[in-house]
Design a protein around this motif. Structure first.
Motif, mmCIF file in Angstrom:
data_model
loop_
_atom_site.group_PDB
_atom_site.id
_atom_site.type_symbol
_atom_site.label_atom_id
_atom_site.label_comp_id
_atom_site.label_asym_id
_atom_site.label_seq_id
_atom_site.Cartn_x
_atom_site.Cartn_y
_atom_site.Cartn_z
ATOM 1 N N PHE A 121 -36.620 22.364 89.670
ATOM 2 C CA PHE A 121 -36.256 21.894 91.009
ATOM 3 C C PHE A 121 -35.389 22.923 91.725
ATOM 4 C CE2 PHE A 121 -33.322 19.590 93.843
ATOM 5 C CZ PHE A 121 -34.250 19.167 94.785
ATOM 6 N N LEU A 122 -34.393 23.445 91.034
ATOM 7 C CA LEU A 122 -33.517 24.428 91.668
ATOM 8 C C LEU A 122 -34.262 25.721 91.991
ATOM 9 C CD1 LEU A 122 -30.199 23.784 89.718
ATOM 10 C CD2 LEU A 122 -30.848 22.989 92.018
ATOM 11 N N GLU A 123 -35.269 26.065 91.189
ATOM 12 C CA GLU A 123 -36.107 27.230 91.492
ATOM 13 C C GLU A 123 -36.905 26.980 92.783
ATOM 14 O OE1 GLU A 123 -39.913 29.441 89.505
ATOM 15 O OE2 GLU A 123 -38.255 28.913 88.163
ATOM 16 N N LEU A 124 -37.451 25.763 92.926
ATOM 17 C CA LEU A 124 -38.146 25.396 94.168
ATOM 18 C C LEU A 124 -37.193 25.528 95.356
ATOM 19 C CD1 LEU A 124 -40.553 23.935 95.754
ATOM 20 C CD2 LEU A 124 -39.230 21.852 95.312
ATOM 21 N N CYS A 125 -35.988 24.999 95.206
ATOM 22 C CA CYS A 125 -35.011 25.031 96.298
ATOM 23 C C CYS A 125 -34.605 26.460 96.641
ATOM 24 C CB CYS A 125 -33.799 24.180 95.947
ATOM 25 S SG CYS A 125 -34.185 22.414 95.886
ATOM 26 N N ASP A 126 -34.432 27.297 95.631
ATOM 27 C CA ASP A 126 -34.115 28.705 95.896
ATOM 28 C C ASP A 126 -35.237 29.359 96.692
ATOM 29 O OD1 ASP A 126 -31.667 28.622 94.639
ATOM 30 O OD2 ASP A 126 -32.381 29.525 92.762
ATOM 31 N N GLY A 127 -36.480 29.069 96.314
ATOM 32 C CA GLY A 127 -37.625 29.629 97.024
ATOM 33 C C GLY A 127 -37.715 29.153 98.469
ATOM 34 N N MET A 128 -37.186 27.952 98.739
ATOM 35 C CA MET A 128 -37.202 27.403 100.101
ATOM 36 C C MET A 128 -35.897 27.678 100.853
ATOM 37 S SD MET A 128 -38.957 23.682 99.386
ATOM 38 C CE MET A 128 -38.682 23.144 101.060
ATOM 39 N N ASN A 129 -34.964 28.381 100.199
ATOM 40 C CA ASN A 129 -33.650 28.676 100.768
ATOM 41 C C ASN A 129 -32.869 27.393 101.089
ATOM 42 O OD1 ASN A 129 -31.610 30.446 101.475
ATOM 43 N ND2 ASN A 129 -32.282 30.594 103.609
ATOM 44 N N LEU A 130 -32.824 26.492 100.116
ATOM 45 C CA LEU A 130 -32.092 25.232 100.237
ATOM 46 C C LEU A 130 -30.909 25.243 99.277
ATOM 47 C CD1 LEU A 130 -35.076 22.705 99.873
ATOM 48 C CD2 LEU A 130 -34.218 23.711 101.985
ATOM 49 N N ASP A 131 -29.780 24.715 99.707
ATOM 50 C CA ASP A 131 -28.685 24.430 98.788
ATOM 51 C C ASP A 131 -28.956 23.044 98.229
ATOM 52 O OD1 ASP A 131 -27.229 26.763 99.182
ATOM 53 O OD2 ASP A 131 -26.165 25.938 100.912
ATOM 54 N N ALA A 132 -28.919 22.898 96.896
ATOM 55 C CA ALA A 132 -29.265 21.615 96.302
ATOM 56 C C ALA A 132 -28.480 21.372 95.023
ATOM 57 C CB ALA A 132 -30.763 21.559 96.000
ATOM 58 N N ILE A 133 -28.282 20.102 94.722
ATOM 59 C CA ILE A 133 -27.716 19.686 93.448
ATOM 60 C C ILE A 133 -28.525 18.498 92.937
ATOM 61 C CG2 ILE A 133 -25.358 20.469 93.913
ATOM 62 C CD1 ILE A 133 -24.641 17.507 94.423
ATOM 63 N N MET A 134 -28.536 18.340 91.617
ATOM 64 C CA MET A 134 -29.182 17.194 90.990
ATOM 65 C C MET A 134 -28.242 16.723 89.877
ATOM 66 S SD MET A 134 -32.698 16.837 88.740
ATOM 67 C CE MET A 134 -33.778 17.531 89.938
ATOM 68 N N ASP A 135 -27.651 15.555 90.071
ATOM 69 C CA ASP A 135 -26.685 15.013 89.113
ATOM 70 C C ASP A 135 -27.012 13.560 88.809
ATOM 71 O OD1 ASP A 135 -25.029 17.293 88.844
ATOM 72 O OD2 ASP A 135 -23.985 16.787 90.704
ATOM 73 N N PRO A 136 -26.601 13.090 87.621
ATOM 74 C CA PRO A 136 -26.796 11.658 87.327
ATOM 75 C C PRO A 136 -25.999 10.803 88.308
ATOM 76 C CG PRO A 136 -25.799 12.817 85.450
ATOM 77 C CD PRO A 136 -25.951 13.807 86.560
ATOM 78 N N VAL A 137 -26.531 9.649 88.642
ATOM 79 C CA VAL A 137 -25.814 8.709 89.511
ATOM 80 C C VAL A 137 -24.640 8.159 88.715
ATOM 81 C CG1 VAL A 137 -25.961 6.483 90.677
ATOM 82 C CG2 VAL A 137 -27.841 8.109 90.873
ATOM 83 N N LYS A 138 -23.482 8.165 89.332
ATOM 84 C CA LYS A 138 -22.272 7.642 88.685
ATOM 85 C C LYS A 138 -21.947 6.299 89.321
ATOM 86 C CE LYS A 138 -20.640 12.317 88.006
ATOM 87 N NZ LYS A 138 -21.696 13.063 88.657
ATOM 88 N N PHE A 139 -21.899 5.280 88.489
ATOM 89 C CA PHE A 139 -21.629 3.929 89.014
ATOM 90 C C PHE A 139 -20.172 3.608 88.946
ATOM 91 C CE2 PHE A 139 -26.046 3.833 87.720
ATOM 92 C CZ PHE A 139 -26.624 3.335 88.858
#
Length: 187
Positions: A169-187
């Motif tokens: 996912f982060l490789e896709l975002c780098d290719g699209m020039n997006l800043d992104a994070i993917m973290d578990p949802v914290k309840f």
């Protein structure tokens, strides 16, 4: 005794999905919540959002079959009396999603067409459901550039290798020039 618990369960299985759309100055939330309660139903889930000049409500009412029928009649009257678009229909309980791991994905980028489509396509190709999505456009404070921000809540099947998915996912975002994070949802 067994039939009592069975009928109580079937009472909860009766659900009505209500979607209302109206101008943001006239939110029908109170009117709809009252109709749901007056019919003897419970408001099980709700989503309210103002988008542009419109307010959108998605409500899930649950209750006995006859209580939902009473609510359907009340909604028909409300549609005639108010200036709103209203759609409602019977639905069933959601499948158990305990095998899905909830993750939050946040993306920020210079605005351009196709960002959401590419991200949703990525998740779809990996068998991942998008449970919620909130996105907006805004002007950057420093430069005034058109920006895009999105938050996705996704359900990742337990058998998927999270680290490899995150890397892809982060490789896709780098290719699209997006800043992104993917973290578990914290309840």
């Amino acid at each position: 005794m067994k039939s009592t618990s069975g009928s109580a369960r079937s009472g909860n299985d009766n659900q009505l999905l209500i979607h209302a759309l109206t101008t943001s100055t006239r939110s029908p939330l109170l009117a709809l919540a009252r109709r749901i309660a007056d019919a003897g139903c419970n408001l099980s889930e709700s989503r309210v959002a103002t988008i542009g000049t419109e307010t959108s409500l998605m409500l899930l009412a649950s209750g006995a079959w006859d209580a939902l029928a009473k609510l359907e009649t009340a909604l028909g009257k409300l549609t005639r009396d108010e200036s709103m678009r209203l759609v409602h229909y019977r639905t069933g309980p959601r499948e158990n999603s305990s095998h899905l791991l909830p993750y939050l994905v946040e993306v920020v980028a210079a605005d351009r067409p196709g960002i959401v489509a590419r991200i949703v396509d990525f998740f779809s190709q990996h068998g991942i459901s998008v449970e919620q999505l909130n996105s907006t456009r805004y002007h950057a404070m420093q430069t005034g550039a058109e920006m895009f921000q999105a938050q996705f809540t996704i359900g990742i099947p337990a058998e998927i290798h999270i680290a490899a998915l995150r890397d892809d996912f982060l490789e896709l975002c780098d290719g699209m020039n997006l800043d992104a994070i993917m973290d578990p949802v914290k309840f």
